[in-house]
Design a protein around this motif. Sequence first.
Motif, PDB file in Angstrom:
ATOM      1  N   PHE A 179       6.602  19.612  20.677  1.00  0.00           N
ATOM      2  CA  PHE A 179       5.359  19.481  21.429  1.00  0.00           C
ATOM      3  C   PHE A 179       5.306  20.519  22.550  1.00  0.00           C
ATOM      4  CE2 PHE A 179       3.109  17.820  25.122  1.00  0.00           C
ATOM      5  CZ  PHE A 179       1.837  17.696  24.597  1.00  0.00           C
ATOM      6  N   LEU A 180       6.402  20.690  23.269  1.00  0.00           N
ATOM      7  CA  LEU A 180       6.437  21.695  24.332  1.00  0.00           C
ATOM      8  C   LEU A 180       6.219  23.101  23.790  1.00  0.00           C
ATOM      9  CD1 LEU A 180       9.386  20.558  26.616  1.00  0.00           C
ATOM     10  CD2 LEU A 180       6.972  20.680  27.208  1.00  0.00           C
ATOM     11  N   THR A 181       6.807  23.389  22.635  1.00  0.00           N
ATOM     12  CA  THR A 181       6.635  24.714  22.031  1.00  0.00           C
ATOM     13  C   THR A 181       5.174  24.958  21.674  1.00  0.00           C
ATOM     14  OG1 THR A 181       8.876  24.618  21.148  1.00  0.00           O
ATOM     15  CG2 THR A 181       7.389  26.209  20.137  1.00  0.00           C
ATOM     16  N   ALA A 182       4.556  23.984  21.023  1.00  0.00           N
ATOM     17  CA  ALA A 182       3.142  24.128  20.648  1.00  0.00           C
ATOM     18  C   ALA A 182       2.249  24.217  21.884  1.00  0.00           C
ATOM     19  CB  ALA A 182       2.718  22.954  19.765  1.00  0.00           C
ATOM     20  N   PHE A 183       2.560  23.423  22.901  1.00  0.00           N
ATOM     21  CA  PHE A 183       1.779  23.443  24.138  1.00  0.00           C
ATOM     22  C   PHE A 183       1.881  24.802  24.825  1.00  0.00           C
ATOM     23  CE2 PHE A 183       1.438  22.561  28.733  1.00  0.00           C
ATOM     24  CZ  PHE A 183       0.155  22.034  28.760  1.00  0.00           C
ATOM     25  N   ASP A 184       3.084  25.343  24.939  1.00  0.00           N
ATOM     26  CA  ASP A 184       3.268  26.650  25.572  1.00  0.00           C
ATOM     27  C   ASP A 184       2.595  27.756  24.769  1.00  0.00           C
ATOM     28  OD1 ASP A 184       4.711  25.447  27.579  1.00  0.00           O
ATOM     29  OD2 ASP A 184       6.658  25.959  26.734  1.00  0.00           O
ATOM     30  N   PHE A 185       2.722  27.688  23.456  1.00  0.00           N
ATOM     31  CA  PHE A 185       2.081  28.698  22.615  1.00  0.00           C
ATOM     32  C   PHE A 185       0.561  28.602  22.722  1.00  0.00           C
ATOM     33  CE2 PHE A 185       0.681  30.673  18.657  1.00  0.00           C
ATOM     34  CZ  PHE A 185       1.405  31.854  18.692  1.00  0.00           C
ATOM     35  N   GLY A 186       0.050  27.378  22.745  1.00  0.00           N
ATOM     36  CA  GLY A 186      -1.398  27.197  22.903  1.00  0.00           C
ATOM     37  C   GLY A 186      -1.908  27.725  24.233  1.00  0.00           C
ATOM     38  N   LEU A 187      -1.161  27.492  25.307  1.00  0.00           N
ATOM     39  CA  LEU A 187      -1.566  28.045  26.601  1.00  0.00           C
ATOM     40  C   LEU A 187      -1.487  29.561  26.597  1.00  0.00           C
ATOM     41  CD1 LEU A 187      -0.064  25.551  29.186  1.00  0.00           C
ATOM     42  CD2 LEU A 187      -2.461  25.963  28.661  1.00  0.00           C
ATOM     43  N   GLY A 188      -0.513  30.118  25.877  1.00  0.00           N
ATOM     44  CA  GLY A 188      -0.435  31.570  25.755  1.00  0.00           C
ATOM     45  C   GLY A 188      -1.645  32.137  25.039  1.00  0.00           C
ATOM     46  N   LEU A 189      -2.044  31.475  23.957  1.00  0.00           N
ATOM     47  CA  LEU A 189      -3.251  31.919  23.243  1.00  0.00           C
ATOM     48  C   LEU A 189      -4.491  31.779  24.111  1.00  0.00           C
ATOM     49  CD1 LEU A 189      -2.763  30.489  19.630  1.00  0.00           C
ATOM     50  CD2 LEU A 189      -2.818  32.884  20.333  1.00  0.00           C
ATOM     51  N   LEU A 190      -4.588  30.677  24.828  1.00  0.00           N
ATOM     52  CA  LEU A 190      -5.735  30.454  25.704  1.00  0.00           C
ATOM     53  C   LEU A 190      -5.816  31.542  26.776  1.00  0.00           C
ATOM     54  CD1 LEU A 190      -8.018  28.406  26.627  1.00  0.00           C
ATOM     55  CD2 LEU A 190      -6.302  27.584  28.245  1.00  0.00           C
ATOM     56  N   CYS A 191      -4.703  31.849  27.381  1.00  0.00           N
ATOM     57  CA  CYS A 191      -4.696  32.873  28.436  1.00  0.00           C
ATOM     58  C   CYS A 191      -4.991  34.264  27.879  1.00  0.00           C
ATOM     59  CB  CYS A 191      -3.355  32.876  29.166  1.00  0.00           C
ATOM     60  SG  CYS A 191      -3.097  31.430  30.194  1.00  0.00           S
ATOM     61  N   GLU A 192      -4.531  34.516  26.664  1.00  0.00           N
ATOM     62  CA  GLU A 192      -4.738  35.847  26.089  1.00  0.00           C
ATOM     63  C   GLU A 192      -6.165  36.039  25.588  1.00  0.00           C
ATOM     64  OE1 GLU A 192      -2.736  38.804  22.777  1.00  0.00           O
ATOM     65  OE2 GLU A 192      -2.321  36.661  22.721  1.00  0.00           O
ATOM     66  N   LYS A 193      -6.676  35.089  24.831  1.00  0.00           N
ATOM     67  CA  LYS A 193      -7.982  35.255  24.184  1.00  0.00           C
ATOM     68  C   LYS A 193      -9.155  34.895  25.087  1.00  0.00           C
ATOM     69  CE  LYS A 193      -6.157  36.336  20.231  1.00  0.00           C
ATOM     70  NZ  LYS A 193      -6.169  37.675  19.742  1.00  0.00           N
ATOM     71  N   VAL A 194      -9.026  33.807  25.813  1.00  0.00           N
ATOM     72  CA  VAL A 194     -10.168  33.323  26.595  1.00  0.00           C
ATOM     73  C   VAL A 194     -10.178  33.914  27.998  1.00  0.00           C
ATOM     74  CG1 VAL A 194     -11.277  31.249  27.527  1.00  0.00           C
ATOM     75  CG2 VAL A 194     -10.279  31.197  25.251  1.00  0.00           C
TER      76      VAL A 194
END
Length: 122
Positions: free
Chosen positions: A70-85
């Motif tokens: 869960f932590l891995t997916a959460f961190d990766f999702g925040l990385g995508l959010l910060c990069e794309k959005v």
Amino acid sequence: MTIDQDQPSRPTGDPAPEMPLRRLLYRFLFFDWLFHDVGAARNLFERHAAHQHNRRMSRYLPVYLRRWSFLTAFDFGLGLLCEKVLQAGLLSAWWFTWSCVTFTGMVVITVAWLILNHARLS
């Protein structure tokens, strides 16, 4: 009925003392407190007992694996959010780095679980 000398006696209506938040969070994320150090055993019997204890406690490792995934997916999702959005390159690199760190933790947990559950005693 025996009285445990290590535990102070409490009236039956009193709740158990609460664990400090730091220790609770540590135990929620890290599993080393569940296991005994086999190398610290003084003789063969203690070593065998510690190894058997560790094998029994390995049944909780999938719970920790689920938490770390869960932590891995959460961190990766925040990385995508910060990069794309948000178009925040440095912040996205921070979250992607943490997703790599937590993924490494997942690998460690998986290897420990496999070794403890499937290794033969010699």
